[in-house]
Write an enzyme that holds these catalytic residues in place. Structure first.
Site, mmCIF file in Angstrom:
data_model
loop_
_atom_site.group_PDB
_atom_site.id
_atom_site.type_symbol
_atom_site.label_atom_id
_atom_site.label_comp_id
_atom_site.label_asym_id
_atom_site.label_seq_id
_atom_site.Cartn_x
_atom_site.Cartn_y
_atom_site.Cartn_z
ATOM 1 N N ASN A 128 81.373 31.116 66.643
ATOM 2 C CA ASN A 128 80.698 32.053 65.745
ATOM 3 C C ASN A 128 81.522 33.324 65.658
ATOM 4 O O ASN A 128 81.778 33.979 66.664
ATOM 5 C CB ASN A 128 79.297 32.400 66.250
ATOM 6 C CG ASN A 128 78.522 33.228 65.239
ATOM 7 O OD1 ASN A 128 78.078 32.713 64.228
ATOM 8 N ND2 ASN A 128 78.399 34.520 65.497
ATOM 9 N N GLU A 129 82.009 33.606 64.455
ATOM 10 C CA GLU A 129 82.755 34.840 64.197
ATOM 11 C C GLU A 129 83.885 35.060 65.206
ATOM 12 O O GLU A 129 83.867 36.015 65.997
ATOM 13 C CB GLU A 129 81.803 36.031 64.165
ATOM 14 C CG GLU A 129 80.790 35.937 63.035
ATOM 15 C CD GLU A 129 80.044 37.223 62.763
ATOM 16 O OE1 GLU A 129 79.871 38.024 63.698
ATOM 17 O OE2 GLU A 129 79.631 37.431 61.615
ATOM 18 N N TRP B 26 70.905 46.810 66.258
ATOM 19 C CA TRP B 26 70.864 46.368 67.642
ATOM 20 C C TRP B 26 70.071 47.421 68.408
ATOM 21 O O TRP B 26 69.902 48.541 67.931
ATOM 22 C CB TRP B 26 72.285 46.233 68.207
ATOM 23 C CG TRP B 26 72.989 44.985 67.768
ATOM 24 C CD1 TRP B 26 72.586 44.122 66.778
ATOM 25 C CD2 TRP B 26 74.207 44.455 68.292
ATOM 26 N NE1 TRP B 26 73.493 43.084 66.658
ATOM 27 C CE2 TRP B 26 74.494 43.261 67.585
ATOM 28 C CE3 TRP B 26 75.079 44.860 69.303
ATOM 29 C CZ2 TRP B 26 75.621 42.481 67.851
ATOM 30 C CZ3 TRP B 26 76.200 44.085 69.558
ATOM 31 C CH2 TRP B 26 76.465 42.904 68.845
ATOM 32 N N GLU C 86 69.037 41.765 69.338
ATOM 33 C CA GLU C 86 68.907 41.879 67.879
ATOM 34 C C GLU C 86 67.463 41.938 67.388
ATOM 35 O O GLU C 86 67.160 41.442 66.306
ATOM 36 C CB GLU C 86 69.661 40.733 67.221
ATOM 37 C CG GLU C 86 71.156 40.876 67.420
ATOM 38 C CD GLU C 86 71.976 39.958 66.555
ATOM 39 O OE1 GLU C 86 71.453 38.938 66.089
ATOM 40 O OE2 GLU C 86 73.158 40.267 66.345
ATOM 41 N N GLU D 298 76.014 33.877 56.493
ATOM 42 C CA GLU D 298 74.981 34.852 56.849
ATOM 43 C C GLU D 298 74.942 35.913 55.753
ATOM 44 O O GLU D 298 75.940 36.593 55.523
ATOM 45 C CB GLU D 298 75.308 35.521 58.190
ATOM 46 C CG GLU D 298 75.373 34.547 59.346
ATOM 47 C CD GLU D 298 75.745 35.209 60.670
ATOM 48 O OE1 GLU D 298 75.693 36.458 60.761
ATOM 49 O OE2 GLU D 298 76.101 34.481 61.606
ATOM 50 N N ARG E 34 77.958 38.740 73.962
ATOM 51 C CA ARG E 34 78.510 37.417 73.654
ATOM 52 C C ARG E 34 80.010 37.589 73.463
ATOM 53 O O ARG E 34 80.527 38.693 73.550
ATOM 54 C CB ARG E 34 77.853 36.851 72.397
ATOM 55 C CG ARG E 34 78.010 37.766 71.203
ATOM 56 C CD ARG E 34 77.339 37.244 69.972
ATOM 57 N NE ARG E 34 77.348 38.260 68.923
ATOM 58 C CZ ARG E 34 76.723 38.154 67.774
ATOM 59 N NH1 ARG E 34 76.028 37.092 67.500
ATOM 60 N NH2 ARG E 34 76.796 39.120 66.883
HETATM 61 C C1 GAL Z 1 76.699 38.465 62.778
HETATM 62 C C2 GAL Z 1 76.522 37.330 63.775
HETATM 63 C C3 GAL Z 1 75.074 36.933 63.944
HETATM 64 C C4 GAL Z 1 74.233 38.158 64.140
HETATM 65 C C5 GAL Z 1 74.440 39.129 62.995
HETATM 66 C C6 GAL Z 1 73.641 40.404 63.136
HETATM 67 O O1 GAL Z 1 77.896 39.113 62.942
HETATM 68 O O2 GAL Z 1 77.258 36.204 63.395
HETATM 69 O O3 GAL Z 1 74.960 36.068 65.054
HETATM 70 O O4 GAL Z 1 74.580 38.712 65.344
HETATM 71 O O5 GAL Z 1 75.785 39.488 62.929
HETATM 72 O O6 GAL Z 1 74.082 41.213 64.174
#
Ligand code: GAL
Length: 689
Positions: free
Chosen positions: A151-152, A322, A364, A314, A113
């Site tokens: 996102n991030e 991963w 993930e 989160e 991504r």
């Molecule tokens: C964050 C991300 C999530 C998910 C999580 C775990 O950085 O915003 O979408 O990927 O990590 O890897």
């Protein structure tokens, strides 16, 4: 400077949820169980662009309409992510110019991504369109309370070298420098024959003989990336403000090459953060008592420096991983709850676990949610249920209260970005930051992070009795004057080696170090050396102590020359050709003091400085706390909430010197009290009017 922050009346707890990844038959049961856990909010949609726009220009909302309506039916609020972190395949296939490209010219394709760039006009216009379509569709949905942009931003990759990025960089430079002569001066182009004679010769850094680009160009590149990221986010924020004015706007995470303060102040209602303390537990170190997961308090303090109250979008909800990289163990029983309160102690008023259930497919599959693939009861759900019950009772008391600290560590973006390339100061910053944070943590002295920016005011500094600015290599005159005013009015500032020798472009000043703060510190640096190879960190002798302590001056040594009679030499080097010369000085300036330490800070030096400054834990009169337990305080005008967080896998003993009430466990405490492994206690005290 008035910062943007989250303003809630009750604590919001929830989870990140991906309706598009599960059979629809599961949704109702998921939402019902969320309510049983006292959840009030979910975040959805941040990776679902193709669901909303399956082919270019045709939009459909039925899947998310059904999911959001159902969530609403169960009484859950919804945060919507704009899905721009994962462009659809049809998009990148048709417009390959939107893809990000590495410095070596490799184009990033699908599979991961964030493989897009911020500069492509077509990507910007497609992002604007999907944002507008979603905002128009959901702006008055009763469940939707706010938006997360993308996102991030800048996670995973924070450099961009597509052709469109070179063009955008050029445009940015023209705006800043107006003419090429100024650019050539700023980039020191006379050195090694880099003078530009026309704008189309100017690029982002490109591969060359070694990976040593022009340092002034590299610094501007990072400033450009930050501005470009913010302008990408602004496009979406402006649309959301216009179309959905009653819903708030945030984004999640703080990552490199991005001035998150500017972004938050200019575009957002508050910043959100993604908190994964397990990352810190896999670091190997020779340290006997490393911070481990407690280090996340430092990250959360950086978030708090942007928004005093914030959202954790989160929160770690299980082991992380991963398929082919990142391997994080399982939180031990109690740790997820501990980390939840770690976030809250540091300023979170809303918190969502990532994620509701572990994905059964994709990169993930090992990044675990609260629920396992099998969806049967497990210990993580049970632990979260406890948190839900507790917050349903204490959450409303804690929201809007502010973290309290009398000392702050100062950071700034210019030095962070310059230090990424410049190995003569970058690594010291990290060492000194952790040395100070850890020393204060283990002594139960709460500490803030203060980010110096051009907008920083004297009032911002005067909130603190002590400021530690470890290595402000780049230091402007304005910054120096502000710290002079702060010290004049009674503040104490502590600088480390390599302070004040660079200007805003990263050129070295033709002035004795520490340049613009030489007068404030009452010293100059007469000589210096890197500590490397045959140079070993010399021991330090404290002037008020007979023996030489096992304290060493690490990484770099500035050999100090006292210039003012107001200076006291606190410690001297005890080896090398500069033995006997000052290593640590303290200048009395106005009502306050300016300290200068000639090396990178380590724990034993910081320990001695803390002693000299007589810094004490604020709860000294209330409770004796072992070092394994963190003390954090959130305050309102009327009450103080003292968080006691046990990071150890053993029970620890607290000693209460007065009778106090623990609101979390609803009990009075006095005398010796055991806090079991990973447990949390929250004491409520009334403040004297
Ligand atoms: C964050 C991300 C999530 C998910 C999580 C775990 O950085 O915003 O979408 O990927 O990590 O890897």
């Amino acid at each position: 400077m008035v910062a943007k922050k989250l303003t809630l009346d009750t604590f919001e707890l929830g989870a990140c949820y991906y309706p598009e990844q599960w059979p629809e038959e599961l949704w109702a049961d998921d939402f019902r169980r969320m309510k049983e856990l006292n959840f009030s909010v979910i975040r959805v949609a941040e990776f679902a662009w193709t669901i909303f726009e399956p082919t270019e220009g045709s939009f459909q909302f039925d899947l998310f309409d059904r999911a959001i309506d159902l969530a609403h039916h169960f009484g859950l609020k919804v945060i919507l992510g704009t899905p721009t972190a994962t462009p659809p395949v049809w998009l990148t296939h048709r417009y390959p110019e939107v893809l990000n490209v590495s410095n070596e010219g490799v184009t990033y394709h699908h599979g991961m991504r964030r493989h897009y760039n911020y500069s492509s006009p077509i990507y910007r216009s497609l992002c604007a369109r999907i944002t507008r379509e979603m905002a128009m569709h959901y702006h008055n949905h009763p469940a939707v309370i706010g938006w997360q942009i993308d996102n991030e931003l800048n996670c995973e990759i924070n450099v961009f070298y597509a052709e469109v990025d070179h063009i955008a960089f050029r445009r940015w430079l023209i705006e800043i420098y107006k003419d090429l002569t100024k650019l050539n001066l700023a980039w020191g182009a006379v050195f090694w024959n880099q003078s530009y004679t026309s704008w189309d010769q100017v690029h982002l850094t490109r591969p060359s003989v070694s990976d040593s680009p022009n340092p002034h160009q590299a610094l501007d590149e990072k400033r450009f990336i930050s501005d470009n990221t913010i302008s990408f986010a602004k496009l979406q924020a402006d649309i959301l403000r216009e179309v959905a004015p009653l819903q708030w706007v945030t984004t999640n995470g703080i990552f490199g090459h991005l001035d998150s303060h500017k972004m938050t102040n200019d575009l957002l209602d508050f910043i959100s953060y993604d908190s994964y303390p397990l990352f810190a537990t896999t670091e190997t170190s020779s340290d006997l008592n490393p911070l481990q997961d407690r280090k996340w308090g430092l990250n959360l303090s950086m978030v708090r420096a942007i928004s005093a109250q914030f959202c954790v979008m989160e929160q770690q909800s299980g082991p992380g991983g991963w398929v082919n990289r990142i391997e994080l163990p399982s939180p031990r029983p109690g740790q997820m709850r501990l980390w939840t309160y770690q976030s809250i102690a540091h300023g979170a008023d809303m918190l969502l676990y990532f994620r509701w259930r572990t994905a059964t497919m994709g990169t993930e599959i090992y990044w675990h949610g609260i629920n396992d693939y099998h969806n049967l009861p497990n210990r993580r759900v049970e632990e979260v249920a406890r948190v839900g019950r507790e917050l349903a009772s204490v959450g409303k008391l804690i929201v809007r209260t502010s973290f309290k600290a009398d000392i702050a560590i100062v950071k700034d973006y210019d030095n962070e970005w310059d230090g990424e390339l410049d190995t003569w100061h970058g690594p010291m910053e990290k060492k000194s930051l952790v040395a100070w944070y850890k020393s204060l943590q283990y002594r139960h002295i709460p500490v803030d992070i203060l980010t110096y920016r051009i907008e920083t005011t004297l009032e911002d500094l005067l909130q603190y009795k002590t400021l530690v600015y470890p290595h402000p290599t780049i230091m402007t005159d304005e910054c120096a004057r502000l710290f002079e005013d702060y010290v004049s009015q009674g503040g104490t500032v502590i600088f480390g080696c390599r302070t004040g020798y660079k200007n805003i472009h990263g050129h070295c000043n033709m002035a004795a170090f520490p340049g613009p703060v030489a007068e404030l510190c009452g010293i100059t640096v007469e000589d210096f050396t890197l500590i490397k190879g045959i140079y070993k960190a010399p021991p330090i002798k404290w002037r008020d102590q007979d023996n030489i302590k096992a304290t060493h001056a690490d990484m770099f040594n500035d050999i100090i020359r006292v210039q003012s009679p107001t200076v006291e030499i606190v410690a001297e080097y005890a080896a090398e050709y500069y033995a006997g010369k000052p290593a640590l000085t303290k200048n009395s300036f106005g009502q306050g003091f300016a300290w200068y330490y000639g090396a990178a800070f380590n724990e034993s030096v910081v320990g001695e400085i803390i002693k000299s400054l007589k810094l004490k834990p604020p709860i000294e009169a209330i409770c004796d706390v072992p070092w394994q337990v963190e003390v954090a305080i959130r305050e309102s005008k009327e009450s103080s909430f003292i968080f006691l967080l046990n990071y150890s896998d053993q029970a620890e003993t607290l000693f209460f010197k007065q009778k106090v009430y623990d609101i979390l466990n609803e009990r009075w405490l006095t005398g010796e009290v055991e806090i079991i492994a990973f447990d949390v206690i929250i004491i409520k005290l009334e403040r004297q009017p």
